[in-house]
Design a protein around this motif. Structure first.
Motif, PDB file in Angstrom:
ATOM      1  N   CYS A   1       0.517  -0.761   0.025  1.00 12.99           N
ATOM      2  CA  CYS A   1       0.072  -0.244   0.126  1.00 12.99           C
ATOM      3  C   CYS A   1       0.734   1.080   0.093  1.00 12.99           C
ATOM      4  N   ALA A   2       1.532   1.459   0.574  1.00 11.65           N
ATOM      5  CA  ALA A   2       3.077   2.028   1.060  1.00 11.65           C
ATOM      6  C   ALA A   2       3.864   3.152  -0.956  1.00 11.65           C
ATOM      7  N   CYS A   3       3.633   1.300  -1.973  1.00 11.75           N
ATOM      8  CA  CYS A   3       4.210   1.526  -2.933  1.00 11.75           C
ATOM      9  C   CYS A   3       2.645   2.703  -3.657  1.00 11.75           C
ATOM     10  N   LEU A   4       1.468   1.491  -3.481  1.00 15.42           N
ATOM     11  CA  LEU A   4       0.234   1.748  -4.338  1.00 15.42           C
ATOM     12  C   LEU A   4       0.441   4.147  -4.331  1.00 15.42           C
ATOM     13  N   LYS A   5       0.064   4.204  -3.122  1.00 16.39           N
ATOM     14  CA  LYS A   5       0.023   5.113  -2.258  1.00 16.39           C
ATOM     15  C   LYS A   5       1.398   6.068  -3.208  1.00 16.39           C
ATOM     16  N   ALA A   6       2.549   5.684  -3.459  1.00 17.67           N
ATOM     17  CA  ALA A   6       3.592   6.534  -3.619  1.00 17.67           C
ATOM     18  C   ALA A   6       3.365   7.053  -5.316  1.00 17.67           C
ATOM     19  N   PHE A   7       3.096   6.021  -5.536  1.00 13.86           N
ATOM     20  CA  PHE A   7       2.868   5.948  -7.354  1.00 13.86           C
ATOM     21  C   PHE A   7       1.960   6.404  -7.435  1.00 13.86           C
ATOM     22  N   ILE A   8       0.698   6.246  -7.075  1.00 17.32           N
ATOM     23  CA  ILE A   8      -0.846   6.738  -7.593  1.00 17.32           C
ATOM     24  C   ILE A   8      -0.251   8.458  -7.480  1.00 17.32           C
ATOM     25  N   SER A   9      -0.074   9.489  -6.585  1.00 16.30           N
ATOM     26  CA  SER A   9       0.445  10.341  -6.440  1.00 16.30           C
ATOM     27  C   SER A   9       1.171  11.190  -7.136  1.00 16.30           C
ATOM     28  N   MET A  10       1.864  10.196  -7.862  1.00 17.79           N
ATOM     29  CA  MET A  10       3.361  10.994  -8.405  1.00 17.79           C
ATOM     30  C   MET A  10       2.427  11.982  -9.842  1.00 17.79           C
ATOM     31  N   PRO A  11       3.366  13.272  -9.971  1.00 18.14           N
ATOM     32  CA  PRO A  11       2.494  13.399 -10.850  1.00 18.14           C
ATOM     33  C   PRO A  11       2.811  12.538 -11.960  1.00 18.14           C
ATOM     34  N   ASP A  12       2.748  12.469 -13.359  1.00 18.16           N
ATOM     35  CA  ASP A  12       2.524  11.708 -14.029  1.00 18.16           C
ATOM     36  C   ASP A  12       3.736  12.587 -15.420  1.00 18.16           C
ATOM     37  N   VAL A  13       4.616  13.557 -14.713  1.00 25.02           N
ATOM     38  CA  VAL A  13       5.143  14.530 -15.519  1.00 25.02           C
ATOM     39  C   VAL A  13       6.927  13.417 -14.690  1.00 25.02           C
TER      40      VAL A  13
ATOM     41  N   ASN B   1       0.901  -1.166 -12.258  1.00 26.02           N
ATOM     42  CA  ASN B   1       0.092  -2.993 -12.715  1.00 26.02           C
ATOM     43  C   ASN B   1       0.827  -3.578 -11.890  1.00 26.02           C
ATOM     44  N   GLU B   2       2.347  -3.179 -11.596  1.00 22.03           N
ATOM     45  CA  GLU B   2       3.530  -4.193 -10.282  1.00 22.03           C
ATOM     46  C   GLU B   2       2.333  -4.429  -9.459  1.00 22.03           C
ATOM     47  N   VAL B   3       1.921  -3.758  -8.687  1.00 21.08           N
ATOM     48  CA  VAL B   3       0.576  -3.232  -7.319  1.00 21.08           C
ATOM     49  C   VAL B   3       0.212  -5.350  -7.782  1.00 21.08           C
ATOM     50  N   LEU B   4      -0.517  -4.139  -8.603  1.00 17.88           N
ATOM     51  CA  LEU B   4      -1.759  -5.656  -9.263  1.00 17.88           C
ATOM     52  C   LEU B   4      -1.204  -7.376  -9.252  1.00 17.88           C
ATOM     53  N   LEU B   5      -0.073  -6.746  -9.579  1.00 20.08           N
ATOM     54  CA  LEU B   5       0.369  -8.575  -9.602  1.00 20.08           C
ATOM     55  C   LEU B   5       0.908  -8.797  -8.465  1.00 20.08           C
ATOM     56  N   THR B   6       1.208  -8.082  -7.243  1.00 20.23           N
ATOM     57  CA  THR B   6       1.814  -8.406  -6.243  1.00 20.23           C
ATOM     58  C   THR B   6       0.165  -9.317  -5.126  1.00 20.23           C
ATOM     59  N   ALA B   7       1.695 -10.377  -4.401  1.00 22.11           N
ATOM     60  CA  ALA B   7       0.487 -11.180  -4.316  1.00 22.11           C
ATOM     61  C   ALA B   7      -0.566 -10.633  -2.534  1.00 22.11           C
ATOM     62  N   TYR B   8      -1.285 -11.085  -1.966  1.00 21.53           N
ATOM     63  CA  TYR B   8      -1.606 -10.566  -0.653  1.00 21.53           C
ATOM     64  C   TYR B   8      -2.516 -10.873   0.214  1.00 21.53           C
ATOM     65  N   SER B   9      -2.719 -10.742   0.753  1.00 19.78           N
ATOM     66  CA  SER B   9      -4.234 -11.446   1.499  1.00 19.78           C
ATOM     67  C   SER B   9      -5.074 -10.129   2.117  1.00 19.78           C
ATOM     68  N   ASP B  10      -6.481 -10.721   1.592  1.00 25.10           N
ATOM     69  CA  ASP B  10      -7.690  -9.558   2.086  1.00 25.10           C
ATOM     70  C   ASP B  10      -7.785  -9.040   3.102  1.00 25.10           C
ATOM     71  N   THR B  11      -8.023 -10.081   4.800  1.00 28.53           N
ATOM     72  CA  THR B  11      -7.679  -9.379   5.880  1.00 28.53           C
ATOM     73  C   THR B  11      -6.924  -8.878   5.392  1.00 28.53           C
ATOM     74  N   PHE B  12      -5.642  -8.735   5.619  1.00 26.50           N
ATOM     75  CA  PHE B  12      -4.343  -7.468   5.847  1.00 26.50           C
ATOM     76  C   PHE B  12      -4.441  -6.634   4.471  1.00 26.50           C
ATOM     77  N   LEU B  13      -4.950  -6.620   3.606  1.00 22.25           N
ATOM     78  CA  LEU B  13      -4.940  -5.671   2.856  1.00 22.25           C
ATOM     79  C   LEU B  13      -5.801  -4.097   3.115  1.00 22.25           C
ATOM     80  N   LEU B  14      -6.637  -4.708   3.569  1.00 20.95           N
ATOM     81  CA  LEU B  14      -7.687  -3.762   3.464  1.00 20.95           C
ATOM     82  C   LEU B  14      -7.367  -2.623   4.767  1.00 20.95           C
ATOM     83  N   PRO B  15      -7.292  -3.107   5.738  1.00 22.33           N
ATOM     84  CA  PRO B  15      -7.178  -1.699   6.703  1.00 22.33           C
ATOM     85  C   PRO B  15      -5.586  -0.914   6.550  1.00 22.33           C
ATOM     86  N   HIS B  16      -5.107  -1.166   5.608  1.00 20.49           N
ATOM     87  CA  HIS B  16      -4.150  -0.272   4.593  1.00 20.49           C
ATOM     88  C   HIS B  16      -4.663   0.552   3.565  1.00 20.49           C
TER      89      HIS B  16
END
Length: 724
Positions: free
Chosen positions: A507-519, A595-610
């Protein structure tokens, strides 16, 4: 190379008050690979469905009674067998509710364990070494039971194995510091006794594990000093004289595990296959003196293949069924999936070539990661190769530094010298214990980078990750360091190669990727194959109309409310008949990272709170990107198979559901999310409809397979098949 994947919790534990044991007496396989029976050390037996992480049934003996051996499942009768108070054998079925009302039989001698293997009759091993088949024992429960063991001899461990169409009961005993192995063959009954070689004075094995291989029973045992031995016993030609003197048992040292200061007290070694051993409770070579690790070692090449830190106390217990490790730690029983590919020197050293990896054209022993990815197109690749070639030439004439010397050098030397020496060390063929060395190098580099803002070696860290000898458990700060330095190429490599990235880091990677300007994202150099996939996906024009992946634009009217349908039809009249091109809501490189975030393994129980930490703006943007991917896949089913790093349709839909679960209330109250939610609703309905239709097809095919085919069919015939 062997790998440990992201684990999940099967159930909570109630350890003893002294914390000396986990509270689990045993775990046994049940009807299939997805069911296990867990017996606690007091009164309860619980049936779990592993994939659902939930109990299906539970049985408990009365207050004052105690289960003294783990319950097993009899595959022949579909019944469970357990022993309470050492002498009462209990048998029940899954539909039984009360154990006290189920079948009970009291035997004349104390039982050590009941063993069961699929397809054969369970056997009962008594504490004094006698063995009986369950049915023959129940036919006369009070039959006299002979004593096989000496007066001061006690069983420490037991199992049973089916080999050469015969069933063997194997158990070890201890008597005044000596350890013995007994091999009891059933039908015909023969018993052979072996004496294990003595280790250092006062040391007895902590754990045993047995397997059958090449007409031999392989016994693996771990001592407190970290020595793992293997002994082989042929299943043919076993002696028939039960009173014969114990035969000596030759052994060979498979592993010398690090024990740190002192001896091991709660550790276990378990055979996974002919070349891999799982070890718990032994210090990780590159993580200090902590013993809270689960590791997989390759016994052929003496290398550490995978490691995972386990939170809480380790009790030295470990079970494996269907490529899953069951390990109690702290107050949790965890399930850790694992993989052990065929052992080879290339995989053990982390140099096995991966699919779609271009060979380096420079004649160097370890090619540069950048050169593998970019070939001759990127100037930095040639620069790195030139520097590496010079380093190789220098190491041929100058004396090479050892791993310890390079580790000391990293703490004080400039960046250029550190990069040169680390790359030179990795290029040598004589480096010992690659897994441990890579972990130590990465940990030391990361530690200095965190302490010194002016120090950072991105290419060296990328090369270490590419060896595939690293995982998140070995170097937990590497991904966070890459995010701090905005090294998104290294982040991408870690997401690709690390199988154990925690959900919080994902989730930390997702937050960094999604908030990064496209430029800024477009300036990042990323893995070419994943970039090529997104370039093709974005550039692809609309495919032919029709139902693909359960969704088509023409079916949109069926899923939307009347008001939205009316509005949509009005807009269509104003525009051209062909639908507008779906635009990607994020830039090309940002899409690759997502896409790299989408391909990363996770567990629903632990991912939802983040996921709840994401802002509503970022959630809407991410959902819009997922909608874009879904529409592209619905237009052309080959999209999801085009690239090597491309998320599947199932992964896309799973992430849509996760984001809606985490932010549904906020999204409902966000005006700009209204149309998006309606569209996503139609996507989900189309998938449900697709699965429903596939279910009908499956039912039809099953009916066809059940039909009896007529053997005598003429040269010409007409047959009518009615399915419903």
């Amino acid at each position: 190379m062997a790998a440990l994947y992201e684990g999940y919790t099967l159930c909570g534990l109630v350890p003893s008050q002294t914390l000396s044991n986990s509270g689990i007496r045993g775990i046994e396989a049940e009807r299939d690979s997805d069911h296990v029976v867990v017996t606690d050390t007091t009164r309860s037996v619980t049936l779990f469905k592993v994939s659902d992480q939930k109990p299906l049934s539970s049985w408990t003996v009365k207050q004052g009674q105690t289960l003294t051996c783990s319950a097993v499942y009899n595959t022949q009768t579909k019944e469970y067998v357990a022993v309470s108070d050492s002498k009462v054998i209990r048998i029940w079925k899954e539909e039984d509710i009360l154990l006290d009302k189920a079948f009970k039989a009291t035997v004349s001698s104390d039982v050590w364990r009941v063993h069961s293997v699929p397809g054969v009759e369970p056997v009962v091993l008594f504490q004094r070494g006698a063995v009986r088949l369950l049915d023959s024992l129940l036919s006369a429960p009070q039959q006299p039971i002979e004593e096989v063991l000496a007066q001061e001899e006690a069983i420490r461990w037991s199992t049973n194995i089916v080999a050469e169409s015969q069933q063997f009961v194997i158990f070890t005993t201890e008597q005044k510091g000596d350890n013995f192995l007994y091999l009891q063959r059933l039908n015909p009954n023969t018993l052979q006794r072996y004496r294990l070689e003595r280790e250092e004075p006062g040391l007895s094995p902590l754990s045993f594990s047995a397997s059958y291989r090449d007409k031999h029973i392989c016994l693996l045992y771990l001592y407190p000093n970290g020595h793992v031995y293997q002994s082989l016993v042929s299943v043919r030609g076993l002696g028939t004289d039960e009173g014969a003197q114990a035969l000596p048992m030759p052994r060979n040292l498979l592993l010398g595990l690090p024990v740190g200061e002192g001896l091991l007290d709660a550790a276990s070694a378990l055979v996974l296959d002919e070349a891999h051993v799982a070890v718990v409770g032994v210090p990780h070579p590159s993580a200090g003196a902590g013993k809270d690790f689960l590791c997989i070692w390759n016994t052929n090449f003496q290398t550490l293949q995978a490691g995972k830190e386990m939170a809480g106390k380790i009790y030295g217990q470990l079970w494996t069924y269907s490529n899953k490790l069951f390990i109690p730690h702290g107050k949790t029983l965890s399930v850790i999936p694992y993989e052990c590919p065929k052992s080879s020197l290339a995989s053990a050293l982390g140099k096995l070539k991966q699919a779609k990896t271009e060979e380096s054209k420079a004649p160097v022993s370890v090619p540069s990661w950048n050169n593998i990815l970019h070939g001759e197109k990127a100037q930095p690749s040639r620069a790195v190769d030139t520097r590496k070639t010079r380093a190789n030439r220098k190491t041929q004439s100058a004396p090479s530094l050892t791993t310890d010397q390079v580790l000391e050098l990293i703490k004080t030397a400039p960046v250029e010298e550190v990069q040169k020496e680390v790359e030179g060390l990795l290029s040598r063929a004589d480096i010992q214990d690659v897994q441990s060395s890579v972990g130590q190098l990465a940990s030391t580099l990361v530690a200095r980078s965190l302490a010194d803002p002016a120090f950072y070696t991105p290419s060296t860290l990328a090369q270490l990750v590419h060896t595939q000898s690293l995982c998140h458990s070995v170097c937990p700060d590497l991904v966070l360091l890459a995010l701090e330095r905005k090294d998104y190429f290294l982040c991408q490599l870690c997401l690709q190669f690390f199988p154990d990235i925690p959900e919080a880091v994902t989730c930390a990677c997702l937050k960094a990727f999604i908030s990064m300007p496209d430029v800024d994202a477009e300036k990042v150099s990323l893995e070419p194959d994943s970039v090529s996939f997104m370039e093709t996906l974005i550039a692809r024009e609309h495919g032919q109309d029709g139902l693909q992946n359960g969704f088509s634009p023409t079916s949109f009217d069926e899923d939307c409310p009347d008001a939205l349908v009316t509005k949509t039809r009005a807009e269509e009249k104003e525009k051209s008949s062909s639908p507008p091109e779906q635009l990607c809501p994020v830039g090309l490189h940002k899409a690759v990272l997502l896409n790299e975030v989408l391909l990363t393994a996770y567990s629903d129980t632990f991912l939802l709170p983040h996921l709840k930490d994401l802002s509503s703006q970022h959630v809407v943007l991410f959902l819009q990107y997922l909608q874009f991917l879904y529409l592209k896949y619905s237009q052309d089913a080959s999209s999801q198979m085009h690239g090597f790093r491309s998320p599947s349709l199932t992964q896309i839909m799973d992430w849509v559901c996760l984001l809606l679960d985490a932010h549904f209330t906020v999204l409902v109250m966000t005006p700009e999310a209204k149309g998006l939610l309606l569209n996503l609703h139609s996507f989900v309905k189309s998938q449900v409809r697709l699965v429903s239709e596939l279910g009908k097809i499956e039912g039809s095919l099953q009916e066809l397979s059940k039909m009896k085919v007529k053997k005598d069919v003429g040269q010409y015939s007409i047959e009518v098949i009615e399915l419903f």
